[in-house]
Design an enzyme around this catalytic site. Structure first.
Site, mmCIF file in Angstrom:
data_model
loop_
_atom_site.group_PDB
_atom_site.id
_atom_site.type_symbol
_atom_site.label_atom_id
_atom_site.label_comp_id
_atom_site.label_asym_id
_atom_site.label_seq_id
_atom_site.Cartn_x
_atom_site.Cartn_y
_atom_site.Cartn_z
ATOM 1 N N ASP A 1 47.719 42.126 29.302
ATOM 2 C CA ASP A 1 46.270 42.274 29.288
ATOM 3 C C ASP A 1 45.974 43.769 29.404
ATOM 4 O OD1 ASP A 1 43.465 41.560 29.626
ATOM 5 O OD2 ASP A 1 43.760 42.035 31.745
ATOM 6 N N ASP B 1 42.323 45.577 30.426
ATOM 7 C CA ASP B 1 41.443 45.953 31.534
ATOM 8 C C ASP B 1 41.878 45.276 32.829
ATOM 9 O OD1 ASP B 1 38.753 47.261 30.154
ATOM 10 O OD2 ASP B 1 39.761 45.807 28.868
ATOM 11 N N ASP C 1 45.833 40.268 34.905
ATOM 12 C CA ASP C 1 45.239 40.278 36.247
ATOM 13 C C ASP C 1 44.136 39.249 36.441
ATOM 14 O OD1 ASP C 1 43.343 41.774 34.534
ATOM 15 O OD2 ASP C 1 42.314 42.136 36.428
#
Length: 214
Positions: A8, A10, A164
């Site tokens: 991922d 961001d 995250d």
């Protein structure tokens, strides 16, 4: 040994929260709507630009098109002002490549922004960058991840995913890909556990160590 690790963007590779908040609040203020705190924007991100704007405007869904267009204009102009890779991320990417892994990024950030940021901060450390595209569902839908694996000619059991957010956990599970949950990003460990995460890394260096054990 895995062949590919998909990250991922961001909250995993980059801390982009300040620039996202600046663009969100610029769009909101331009439309006469109240601005949002950093904690609010942190909660709003992760599911693509449409959901970010819809959450930010709250009851004023009639302002969606105007605010989305303003956000993208402002974000395109300022996406690299405060955004930086998390400490240890460049070193992690270098170590993973040295270990023979290909590296890809799969983001719910719109595709042009994801590609620009990765080119700026990571250059040739990343082999493939896929952002959100019109007509393709955002994570946690696994469609984009499955297509990325096919493009890289890698089976699900030959890939590893690191993110995250709850969307990352669910996307990896739906695609049958082993997953490392990054706890330094925008979501808490407890939120990731509730989403179904089983393996956790508290730093980029831990991802390197864990990747060698799958």
């Amino acid at each position: 040994m895995k062949k590919l690790i998909v990250f991922d963007l961001d909250g995993t590779l980059i801390n982009s929260l300040k620039d996202l908040r600046t663009a969100v609040n610029g769009a909101l203020s331009g439309a006469g709507l109240p601005c949002r705190s950093e904690d609010e924007v942190r909660r709003f991100v992760g599911d693509g630009v449409d959901m970010l704007i819809r959450r930010a405007i709250g009851e004023r869904q009639d302002m969606f098109a105007e605010c989305k267009a303003a956000f993208k204009r402002l974000y395109d102009a300022g996406m690299k002002k405060a955004t930086r890779p998390y400490d240890g991320v460049p070193e992690m990417l270098g170590s993973l490549r040295a270990a023979g892994l290909k590296i890809a990024v799969l983001s719910n950030k719109y595709d042009s922004a994801a590609k620009e940021i990765c080119a700026c901060y990571f250059g040739d450390k990343v082999d493939n960058v896929v952002g959100q595209k019109d007509g393709v569902k955002v994570k946690p839908d696994p469609t984009a991840l499955i297509a990325l694996l096919k493009e890289e000619d890698v089976r699900a059991d030959e890939a590893l995913y690191c993110g995250d957010g709850e969307a990352d956990v669910r996307c990896a599970a739906a695609a049958g890909v082993d997953m490392i949950a990054a706890t330094w990003g925008f979501r808490s460990r407890s939120a990731l556990e509730k989403a179904g995460a089983k393996t956790f890394a508290g730093s980029p260096a831990e991802v390197t160590d864990l990747a060698a054990k799958f």
